[in-house]
Enzyme design. Sequence first.
Site, PDB file in Angstrom:
ATOM      1  N   HIS A  55     111.146  -5.722  77.397  1.00 17.95           N
ATOM      2  CA  HIS A  55     110.428  -5.810  76.129  1.00 17.95           C
ATOM      3  C   HIS A  55     109.193  -4.921  76.045  1.00 17.95           C
ATOM      4  O   HIS A  55     108.645  -4.725  74.959  1.00 17.95           O
ATOM      5  CB  HIS A  55     109.993  -7.259  75.894  1.00 17.95           C
ATOM      6  CG  HIS A  55     109.157  -7.799  77.023  1.00 17.95           C
ATOM      7  ND1 HIS A  55     109.723  -8.215  78.221  1.00 17.95           N
ATOM      8  CD2 HIS A  55     107.829  -7.975  77.165  1.00 17.95           C
ATOM      9  CE1 HIS A  55     108.763  -8.621  79.038  1.00 17.95           C
ATOM     10  NE2 HIS A  55     107.608  -8.479  78.418  1.00 17.95           N
TER      11      HIS A  55
ATOM     12  N   HIS B  59     104.621   9.771  82.185  1.00 20.80           N
ATOM     13  CA  HIS B  59     104.149   8.563  82.862  1.00 20.80           C
ATOM     14  C   HIS B  59     102.943   8.905  83.714  1.00 20.80           C
ATOM     15  O   HIS B  59     102.932   9.914  84.411  1.00 20.80           O
ATOM     16  CB  HIS B  59     105.244   7.944  83.730  1.00 20.80           C
ATOM     17  CG  HIS B  59     104.879   6.601  84.296  1.00 20.80           C
ATOM     18  ND1 HIS B  59     104.107   6.460  85.426  1.00 20.80           N
ATOM     19  CD2 HIS B  59     105.153   5.342  83.867  1.00 20.80           C
ATOM     20  CE1 HIS B  59     103.934   5.174  85.677  1.00 20.80           C
ATOM     21  NE2 HIS B  59     104.553   4.479  84.740  1.00 20.80           N
TER      22      HIS B  59
ATOM     23  N   HIS C  96     106.849  -7.305  85.325  1.00 23.23           N
ATOM     24  CA  HIS C  96     106.410  -7.910  84.071  1.00 23.23           C
ATOM     25  C   HIS C  96     106.918  -9.346  83.939  1.00 23.23           C
ATOM     26  O   HIS C  96     107.788  -9.782  84.697  1.00 23.23           O
ATOM     27  CB  HIS C  96     106.923  -7.100  82.870  1.00 23.23           C
ATOM     28  CG  HIS C  96     106.561  -5.654  82.927  1.00 23.23           C
ATOM     29  ND1 HIS C  96     107.350  -4.653  82.394  1.00 23.23           N
ATOM     30  CD2 HIS C  96     105.487  -5.026  83.462  1.00 23.23           C
ATOM     31  CE1 HIS C  96     106.781  -3.487  82.589  1.00 23.23           C
ATOM     32  NE2 HIS C  96     105.655  -3.677  83.240  1.00 23.23           N
TER      33      HIS C  96
END
Length: 425
Positions: free
Chosen positions: A72, A173, A107
Amino acid sequence: MKVSVPYGRSFLPFEAPDGRLRSVLTSRLHELKAGAPEKDLVRASLNNPIGSAPLRDLAKGKKNVVIISSDHTRPVPSAVIMPLLLEEVRAGNPDANITILVATGGHRATTQEELLTRYGPDIVKNERIVVHNSHDDGVLVRVGTLPSGGDLILNKLAVEADLLVAEGFIEPHFFAGFSGGRKSVLPGIASYKTVLANHCAEFIAHDRARTGILEGNPIHADMVFAARSVNLAFVCNVVIDSDKRIIAAFSGEMEQAHEKGCQFVGRYARVKAVPADIVVTSNGGYPLDQNLYQAVKSMTAGEATCNKGGVIIVAAECSDGHGGEAFYRTFEHIPTPEGVMNLILARGRDQTEPDQWQIQIFARVLMDYTVIMVTSAPKEMVEHLNMRWAPSLAEAVSMGEDILGNPQASITVVPDGVAVIVDKA
Protein backbone atom coordinates in the site's frame (compact mmCIF):
# COMPACT_ATOMS: atom_id res chain seq x y z
CA MET A 1 5.53 32.11 -10.54
CA LYS A 2 2.84 29.68 -9.37
CA VAL A 3 3.81 26.06 -8.71
CA SER A 4 1.61 23.14 -7.65
CA VAL A 5 3.22 20.95 -4.97
CA PRO A 6 1.78 17.43 -4.49
CA TYR A 7 0.16 16.90 -1.09
CA GLY A 8 -1.90 13.86 -0.14
CA ARG A 9 -4.36 13.23 -2.96
CA SER A 10 -4.27 16.87 -4.04
CA PHE A 11 -1.85 19.79 -4.42
CA LEU A 12 -0.77 22.84 -2.47
CA PRO A 13 -0.42 26.06 -4.47
CA PHE A 14 2.85 27.91 -4.07
CA GLU A 15 3.56 31.36 -5.44
CA ALA A 16 7.25 32.17 -5.35
CA PRO A 17 8.10 35.76 -4.42
CA ASP A 18 9.12 37.89 -7.41
CA GLY A 19 12.76 37.68 -8.43
CA ARG A 20 13.73 35.08 -5.84
CA LEU A 21 12.84 31.83 -7.60
CA ARG A 22 16.04 30.27 -8.93
CA SER A 23 14.52 27.22 -10.57
CA VAL A 24 11.77 24.58 -10.56
CA LEU A 25 13.35 21.13 -10.85
CA THR A 26 11.03 18.54 -12.34
CA SER A 27 11.38 15.15 -13.96
CA ARG A 28 10.82 15.22 -17.70
CA LEU A 29 8.90 11.97 -17.24
CA HIS A 30 5.96 14.19 -16.38
CA GLU A 31 6.12 15.68 -19.87
CA LEU A 32 5.98 12.32 -21.64
CA LYS A 33 2.74 11.18 -23.18
CA ALA A 34 1.97 7.49 -23.24
CA GLY A 35 1.85 6.18 -26.78
CA ALA A 36 -0.92 3.73 -25.97
CA PRO A 37 -3.44 2.85 -23.22
CA GLU A 38 -1.89 1.52 -20.01
CA LYS A 39 -2.97 -2.08 -20.60
CA ASP A 40 -1.58 -2.02 -24.12
CA LEU A 41 1.81 -0.80 -22.87
CA VAL A 42 2.03 -3.58 -20.29
CA ARG A 43 0.79 -6.22 -22.71
CA ALA A 44 3.34 -5.15 -25.33
CA SER A 45 6.17 -5.48 -22.79
CA LEU A 46 4.92 -8.96 -21.82
CA ASN A 47 4.80 -9.98 -25.46
CA ASN A 48 8.35 -8.69 -26.05
CA PRO A 49 10.28 -9.54 -22.87
CA ILE A 50 13.86 -8.42 -22.36
CA GLY A 51 16.37 -11.26 -21.98
CA SER A 52 13.72 -13.88 -21.28
CA ALA A 53 11.18 -16.18 -22.84
CA PRO A 54 7.58 -14.93 -22.51
CA LEU A 55 5.97 -15.48 -19.11
CA ARG A 56 3.42 -17.87 -20.58
CA ASP A 57 6.26 -20.10 -21.76
CA LEU A 58 8.00 -19.95 -18.37
CA ALA A 59 4.72 -21.00 -16.72
CA LYS A 60 4.42 -24.26 -18.66
CA GLY A 61 4.66 -27.23 -16.30
CA LYS A 62 4.96 -25.00 -13.22
CA LYS A 63 2.54 -25.96 -10.47
CA ASN A 64 3.11 -23.32 -7.77
CA VAL A 65 3.46 -19.79 -9.13
CA VAL A 66 4.05 -16.83 -6.82
CA ILE A 67 3.66 -13.25 -8.00
CA ILE A 68 5.26 -10.70 -5.68
CA SER A 69 3.26 -7.48 -5.59
CA SER A 70 3.98 -4.07 -4.05
CA ASP A 71 2.16 -2.99 -0.89
CA HIS A 72 0.00 0.00 0.00
CA THR A 73 2.95 2.40 0.33
CA ARG A 74 3.81 2.20 -3.38
CA PRO A 75 1.76 3.74 -6.20
CA VAL A 76 2.05 0.69 -8.42
CA PRO A 77 -1.01 0.42 -10.72
CA SER A 78 -1.58 -3.23 -9.85
CA ALA A 79 -5.20 -3.07 -11.04
CA VAL A 80 -3.72 -2.75 -14.54
CA ILE A 81 -0.70 -5.05 -14.24
CA MET A 82 -1.93 -7.96 -12.13
CA PRO A 83 -4.80 -9.12 -14.39
CA LEU A 84 -2.37 -9.29 -17.32
CA LEU A 85 0.19 -11.27 -15.31
CA LEU A 86 -2.51 -13.72 -14.19
CA GLU A 87 -3.70 -14.01 -17.79
CA GLU A 88 -0.16 -14.72 -19.01
CA VAL A 89 0.53 -17.41 -16.42
CA ARG A 90 -2.78 -19.15 -17.11
CA ALA A 91 -2.22 -18.94 -20.86
CA GLY A 92 0.85 -21.10 -20.32
CA ASN A 93 -0.63 -23.27 -17.56
CA PRO A 94 -4.38 -23.04 -16.86
CA ASP A 95 -3.99 -25.33 -13.83
CA ALA A 96 -1.27 -23.37 -12.05
CA ASN A 97 -1.78 -22.60 -8.37
CA ILE A 98 -1.12 -18.86 -8.17
CA THR A 99 -0.41 -16.87 -5.02
CA ILE A 100 -0.14 -13.09 -4.94
CA LEU A 101 2.42 -12.30 -2.23
CA VAL A 102 2.19 -8.70 -1.01
CA ALA A 103 5.70 -7.38 -0.36
CA THR A 104 5.39 -5.30 2.79
CA GLY A 105 9.09 -5.32 3.66
CA GLY A 106 9.15 -3.83 7.15
CA HIS A 107 5.88 -1.91 6.74
CA ARG A 108 2.61 -2.61 8.52
CA ALA A 109 0.24 -5.15 7.00
CA THR A 110 -1.83 -4.05 4.04
CA THR A 111 -5.51 -3.80 5.00
CA GLN A 112 -8.45 -5.42 3.22
CA GLU A 113 -9.62 -2.01 2.07
CA GLU A 114 -6.18 -1.26 0.64
CA LEU A 115 -6.15 -4.61 -1.18
CA LEU A 116 -9.51 -3.75 -2.76
CA THR A 117 -8.20 -0.35 -3.81
CA ARG A 118 -5.05 -1.89 -5.28
CA TYR A 119 -6.46 -4.89 -7.16
CA GLY A 120 -10.22 -4.40 -7.43
CA PRO A 121 -12.93 -6.71 -6.05
CA ASP A 122 -12.58 -9.48 -8.65
CA ILE A 123 -8.96 -10.29 -7.83
CA VAL A 124 -9.47 -9.92 -4.06
CA LYS A 125 -12.47 -12.27 -4.22
CA ASN A 126 -11.10 -14.88 -6.62
CA GLU A 127 -7.32 -15.03 -6.09
CA ARG A 128 -5.19 -16.24 -3.21
CA ILE A 129 -3.52 -13.18 -1.65
CA VAL A 130 -1.00 -13.48 1.18
CA VAL A 131 0.41 -10.43 2.96
CA HIS A 132 4.07 -10.91 3.90
CA ASN A 133 5.00 -10.54 7.58
CA SER A 134 8.72 -9.90 8.03
CA HIS A 135 8.49 -10.60 11.78
CA ASP A 136 6.78 -14.02 11.59
CA ASP A 137 9.49 -16.68 11.70
CA GLY A 138 6.86 -19.29 10.89
CA VAL A 139 6.54 -18.07 7.30
CA LEU A 140 10.27 -17.53 6.73
CA VAL A 141 13.22 -19.73 5.80
CA ARG A 142 16.98 -19.14 5.68
CA VAL A 143 18.35 -19.28 2.14
CA GLY A 144 22.00 -18.32 2.60
CA THR A 145 24.33 -15.45 3.43
CA LEU A 146 24.32 -12.02 1.80
CA PRO A 147 27.53 -10.52 0.39
CA SER A 148 27.31 -8.11 3.34
CA GLY A 149 27.51 -11.08 5.72
CA GLY A 150 23.91 -10.97 6.93
CA ASP A 151 21.57 -13.96 6.96
CA LEU A 152 19.36 -14.15 3.87
CA ILE A 153 15.94 -15.14 5.22
CA LEU A 154 12.94 -15.01 2.87
CA ASN A 155 9.26 -15.89 2.71
CA LYS A 156 8.75 -19.65 2.30
CA LEU A 157 6.12 -19.20 -0.39
CA ALA A 158 8.66 -17.52 -2.66
CA VAL A 159 11.45 -19.97 -1.84
CA GLU A 160 9.22 -22.99 -2.54
CA ALA A 161 7.64 -21.59 -5.71
CA ASP A 162 8.16 -23.36 -9.02
CA LEU A 163 8.02 -19.98 -10.72
CA LEU A 164 8.63 -16.62 -9.02
CA VAL A 165 7.45 -13.43 -10.72
CA ALA A 166 7.32 -9.81 -9.51
CA GLU A 167 5.46 -6.68 -10.48
CA GLY A 168 6.61 -3.22 -9.48
CA PHE A 169 7.54 0.24 -10.62
CA ILE A 170 10.80 2.06 -11.16
CA GLU A 171 11.58 5.47 -9.70
CA PRO A 172 14.67 7.02 -8.14
CA HIS A 173 15.42 5.64 -4.67
CA PHE A 174 17.37 7.56 -2.08
CA PHE A 175 19.82 4.79 -1.15
CA ALA A 176 19.09 1.77 -3.38
CA GLY A 177 19.56 3.88 -6.52
CA PHE A 178 16.23 2.93 -8.07
CA SER A 179 13.16 1.05 -6.87
CA GLY A 180 11.79 -2.01 -8.66
CA GLY A 181 13.31 -5.26 -9.89
CA ARG A 182 15.32 -7.01 -7.21
CA LYS A 183 13.81 -4.82 -4.49
CA SER A 184 10.62 -6.91 -4.61
CA VAL A 185 12.60 -9.66 -2.86
CA LEU A 186 14.85 -7.62 -0.57
CA PRO A 187 13.37 -5.90 1.35
CA GLY A 188 9.95 -6.86 -0.08
CA ILE A 189 9.56 -10.44 1.15
CA ALA A 190 12.58 -10.71 3.44
CA SER A 191 12.82 -11.22 7.17
CA TYR A 192 13.19 -7.99 9.09
CA LYS A 193 16.54 -9.38 10.29
CA THR A 194 17.71 -9.50 6.67
CA VAL A 195 16.44 -5.98 6.01
CA LEU A 196 18.43 -4.76 9.03
CA ALA A 197 21.60 -6.41 7.73
CA ASN A 198 21.21 -4.88 4.27
CA HIS A 199 20.43 -1.40 5.61
CA CYS A 200 23.46 -1.23 7.92
CA ALA A 201 25.12 2.07 8.85
CA GLU A 202 28.23 1.34 6.79
CA PHE A 203 26.23 0.83 3.60
CA ILE A 204 23.90 3.80 4.13
CA ALA A 205 26.97 6.01 4.61
CA HIS A 206 28.60 4.65 1.41
CA ASP A 207 29.07 7.34 -1.24
CA ARG A 208 27.53 5.05 -3.90
CA ALA A 209 24.36 4.40 -1.86
CA ARG A 210 22.63 7.40 -3.35
CA THR A 211 19.74 8.30 -5.64
CA GLY A 212 20.17 7.06 -9.20
CA ILE A 213 23.31 4.94 -8.57
CA LEU A 214 23.42 1.16 -9.05
CA GLU A 215 27.03 0.42 -9.98
CA GLY A 216 29.18 0.01 -6.89
CA ASN A 217 26.17 0.40 -4.59
CA PRO A 218 26.57 -2.23 -1.83
CA ILE A 219 22.86 -2.13 -0.95
CA HIS A 220 21.94 -2.89 -4.57
CA ALA A 221 24.49 -5.74 -4.68
CA ASP A 222 22.86 -7.42 -1.67
CA MET A 223 19.43 -7.04 -3.26
CA VAL A 224 20.47 -8.60 -6.57
CA PHE A 225 22.07 -11.51 -4.71
CA ALA A 226 18.85 -12.10 -2.77
CA ALA A 227 16.69 -12.06 -5.90
CA ARG A 228 19.02 -14.48 -7.67
CA SER A 229 19.16 -16.79 -4.65
CA VAL A 230 15.40 -17.24 -4.73
CA ASN A 231 15.28 -17.52 -8.54
CA LEU A 232 13.22 -14.46 -9.34
CA ALA A 233 12.57 -15.46 -12.94
CA PHE A 234 10.54 -12.64 -14.44
CA VAL A 235 9.59 -9.05 -13.61
CA CYS A 236 7.07 -6.62 -15.00
CA ASN A 237 8.12 -3.12 -13.96
CA VAL A 238 6.41 0.06 -15.07
CA VAL A 239 7.24 3.76 -15.07
CA ILE A 240 4.48 6.16 -14.05
CA ASP A 241 3.84 9.88 -14.48
CA SER A 242 2.76 12.43 -11.88
CA ASP A 243 -0.84 11.23 -12.24
CA LYS A 244 0.33 7.70 -11.33
CA ARG A 245 -0.46 6.47 -14.84
CA ILE A 246 1.77 4.06 -16.77
CA ILE A 247 3.91 5.67 -19.47
CA ALA A 248 6.35 2.78 -20.07
CA ALA A 249 6.69 -0.90 -19.17
CA PHE A 250 9.69 -3.24 -18.98
CA SER A 251 9.23 -6.98 -18.65
CA GLY A 252 11.59 -9.91 -18.71
CA GLU A 253 14.72 -11.19 -16.98
CA MET A 254 15.08 -9.66 -13.53
CA GLU A 255 18.30 -7.69 -14.00
CA GLN A 256 18.14 -6.91 -17.70
CA ALA A 257 14.55 -5.63 -17.71
CA HIS A 258 15.15 -3.62 -14.56
CA GLU A 259 18.33 -2.03 -15.94
CA LYS A 260 16.53 -1.01 -19.13
CA GLY A 261 13.82 0.59 -17.04
CA CYS A 262 16.38 2.38 -14.84
CA GLN A 263 18.14 3.74 -17.92
CA PHE A 264 14.82 5.07 -19.18
CA VAL A 265 13.99 6.75 -15.86
CA GLY A 266 17.49 8.17 -15.50
CA ARG A 267 17.34 9.70 -18.95
CA TYR A 268 14.31 11.80 -18.02
CA ALA A 269 14.58 12.18 -14.24
CA ARG A 270 18.09 13.61 -13.93
CA VAL A 271 18.26 17.33 -13.25
CA LYS A 272 21.16 19.61 -12.37
CA ALA A 273 21.09 21.15 -8.92
CA VAL A 274 20.33 24.87 -8.74
CA PRO A 275 21.55 25.81 -5.25
CA ALA A 276 19.31 28.12 -3.20
CA ASP A 277 18.89 29.27 0.40
CA ILE A 278 15.43 27.72 0.66
CA VAL A 279 14.25 24.55 -1.12
CA VAL A 280 10.56 23.62 -1.28
CA THR A 281 9.79 19.97 -2.03
CA SER A 282 7.36 17.10 -1.38
CA ASN A 283 7.09 13.31 -1.37
CA GLY A 284 4.96 13.36 -4.50
CA GLY A 285 1.67 13.12 -2.62
CA TYR A 286 -0.20 9.94 -1.70
CA PRO A 287 0.80 7.17 -1.05
CA LEU A 288 4.42 8.13 -0.39
CA ASP A 289 3.57 11.03 1.90
CA GLN A 290 1.57 8.98 4.39
CA ASN A 291 3.99 9.58 7.26
CA LEU A 292 6.97 11.58 8.49
CA TYR A 293 9.22 8.53 8.16
CA GLN A 294 8.68 8.37 4.38
CA ALA A 295 9.09 12.15 4.07
CA VAL A 296 12.83 11.74 4.64
CA LYS A 297 13.07 10.63 1.00
CA SER A 298 12.22 14.04 -0.42
CA MET A 299 14.51 15.72 2.11
CA THR A 300 17.43 14.14 0.25
CA ALA A 301 16.33 15.87 -2.96
CA GLY A 302 16.29 19.14 -1.04
CA GLU A 303 19.68 18.32 0.44
CA ALA A 304 21.17 17.96 -3.05
CA THR A 305 20.24 21.50 -4.13
CA CYS A 306 20.12 23.54 -0.91
CA ASN A 307 22.95 25.81 0.22
CA LYS A 308 24.58 24.39 3.33
CA GLY A 309 22.99 25.92 6.38
CA GLY A 310 19.81 26.60 4.38
CA VAL A 311 16.18 25.63 4.90
CA ILE A 312 14.39 22.63 3.39
CA ILE A 313 10.58 22.85 3.35
CA VAL A 314 8.75 19.53 2.89
CA ALA A 315 5.04 19.27 2.13
CA ALA A 316 3.73 15.86 3.23
CA GLU A 317 0.22 15.15 4.49
CA CYS A 318 1.32 12.34 6.88
CA SER A 319 -2.17 10.92 7.40
CA ASP A 320 -0.58 7.97 9.25
CA GLY A 321 1.42 10.21 11.62
CA HIS A 322 5.09 9.53 12.26
CA GLY A 323 5.22 6.07 10.65
CA GLY A 324 7.67 4.35 12.98
CA GLU A 325 8.07 4.23 16.73
CA ALA A 326 11.86 3.92 16.67
CA PHE A 327 12.04 6.79 14.17
CA TYR A 328 9.78 8.93 16.34
CA ARG A 329 11.94 8.37 19.41
CA THR A 330 15.16 9.36 17.61
CA PHE A 331 16.06 12.31 19.83
CA GLU A 332 14.62 11.17 23.17
CA HIS A 333 17.96 10.19 24.71
CA ILE A 334 20.40 11.99 22.38
CA PRO A 335 19.09 15.48 21.59
CA THR A 336 21.28 16.41 18.62
CA PRO A 337 21.53 14.96 15.09
CA GLU A 338 25.32 14.90 15.46
CA GLY A 339 25.02 12.73 18.56
CA VAL A 340 22.54 10.41 16.84
CA MET A 341 24.82 10.09 13.81
CA ASN A 342 27.88 9.23 15.92
CA LEU A 343 25.91 6.54 17.75
CA ILE A 344 24.69 4.95 14.52
CA LEU A 345 28.07 5.02 12.76
CA ALA A 346 29.60 3.17 15.71
CA ARG A 347 27.34 0.17 15.05
CA GLY A 348 28.63 -2.78 13.06
CA ARG A 349 26.84 -4.49 10.16
CA ASP A 350 25.22 -6.95 12.56
CA GLN A 351 24.05 -4.29 15.01
CA THR A 352 21.50 -2.43 12.89
CA GLU A 353 18.40 -1.39 14.77
CA PRO A 354 14.83 -0.78 13.50
CA ASP A 355 14.43 2.34 11.35
CA GLN A 356 18.15 3.08 11.73
CA TRP A 357 18.73 3.77 8.02
CA GLN A 358 15.97 6.36 7.87
CA ILE A 359 17.19 7.92 11.11
CA GLN A 360 20.75 8.01 9.76
CA ILE A 361 19.76 9.85 6.59
CA PHE A 362 17.40 12.11 8.56
CA ALA A 363 20.21 13.01 10.98
CA ARG A 364 22.55 13.68 8.03
CA VAL A 365 20.07 16.20 6.63
CA LEU A 366 19.40 17.86 9.99
CA MET A 367 23.12 18.30 10.63
CA ASP A 368 23.37 20.77 7.75
CA TYR A 369 19.85 22.14 7.23
CA THR A 370 16.75 23.32 9.07
CA VAL A 371 13.70 21.30 8.00
CA ILE A 372 10.21 22.80 8.08
CA MET A 373 7.23 20.48 7.60
CA VAL A 374 3.93 21.57 6.07
CA THR A 375 1.75 18.70 7.22
CA SER A 376 -1.43 17.56 8.92
CA ALA A 377 0.72 15.76 11.51
CA PRO A 378 0.51 17.47 14.91
CA LYS A 379 2.93 20.31 15.58
CA GLU A 380 4.21 18.56 18.71
CA MET A 381 5.03 15.44 16.70
CA VAL A 382 7.03 17.42 14.14
CA GLU A 383 8.90 19.43 16.76
CA HIS A 384 9.63 16.25 18.72
CA LEU A 385 11.71 15.25 15.69
CA ASN A 386 13.83 18.43 15.70
CA MET A 387 11.91 20.00 12.82
CA ARG A 388 9.69 23.08 12.55
CA TRP A 389 5.97 23.00 11.72
CA ALA A 390 4.14 25.42 9.42
CA PRO A 391 0.45 25.60 8.41
CA SER A 392 1.18 26.56 4.78
CA LEU A 393 3.98 26.85 2.26
CA ALA A 394 3.82 30.65 2.39
CA GLU A 395 4.18 30.60 6.17
CA ALA A 396 7.03 28.09 5.89
CA VAL A 397 8.92 30.40 3.52
CA SER A 398 8.38 33.30 5.93
CA MET A 399 9.75 31.16 8.77
CA GLY A 400 12.72 30.21 6.59
CA GLU A 401 13.49 33.86 5.93
CA ASP A 402 13.46 34.56 9.67
CA ILE A 403 15.71 31.56 10.39
CA LEU A 404 18.21 32.70 7.75
CA GLY A 405 17.87 36.36 8.65
CA ASN A 406 17.39 37.10 4.97
CA PRO A 407 14.05 38.39 3.63
CA GLN A 408 15.43 38.03 0.09
CA ALA A 409 16.53 34.39 0.43
CA SER A 410 16.70 32.56 -2.90
CA ILE A 411 14.30 29.68 -3.55
CA THR A 412 14.43 26.48 -5.60
CA VAL A 413 11.33 24.29 -5.87
CA VAL A 414 11.45 20.52 -6.40
CA PRO A 415 7.69 19.77 -6.60
CA ASP A 416 8.13 15.97 -6.46
CA GLY A 417 11.33 15.20 -4.58
CA VAL A 418 11.09 11.43 -5.05
CA ALA A 419 10.68 11.64 -8.82
CA VAL A 420 13.98 13.34 -9.62
CA ILE A 421 17.68 12.54 -9.47
CA VAL A 422 19.34 15.80 -8.49
CA ASP A 423 22.96 15.86 -9.60
CA LYS A 424 24.90 18.17 -7.33
CA ALA A 425 26.53 21.17 -9.00
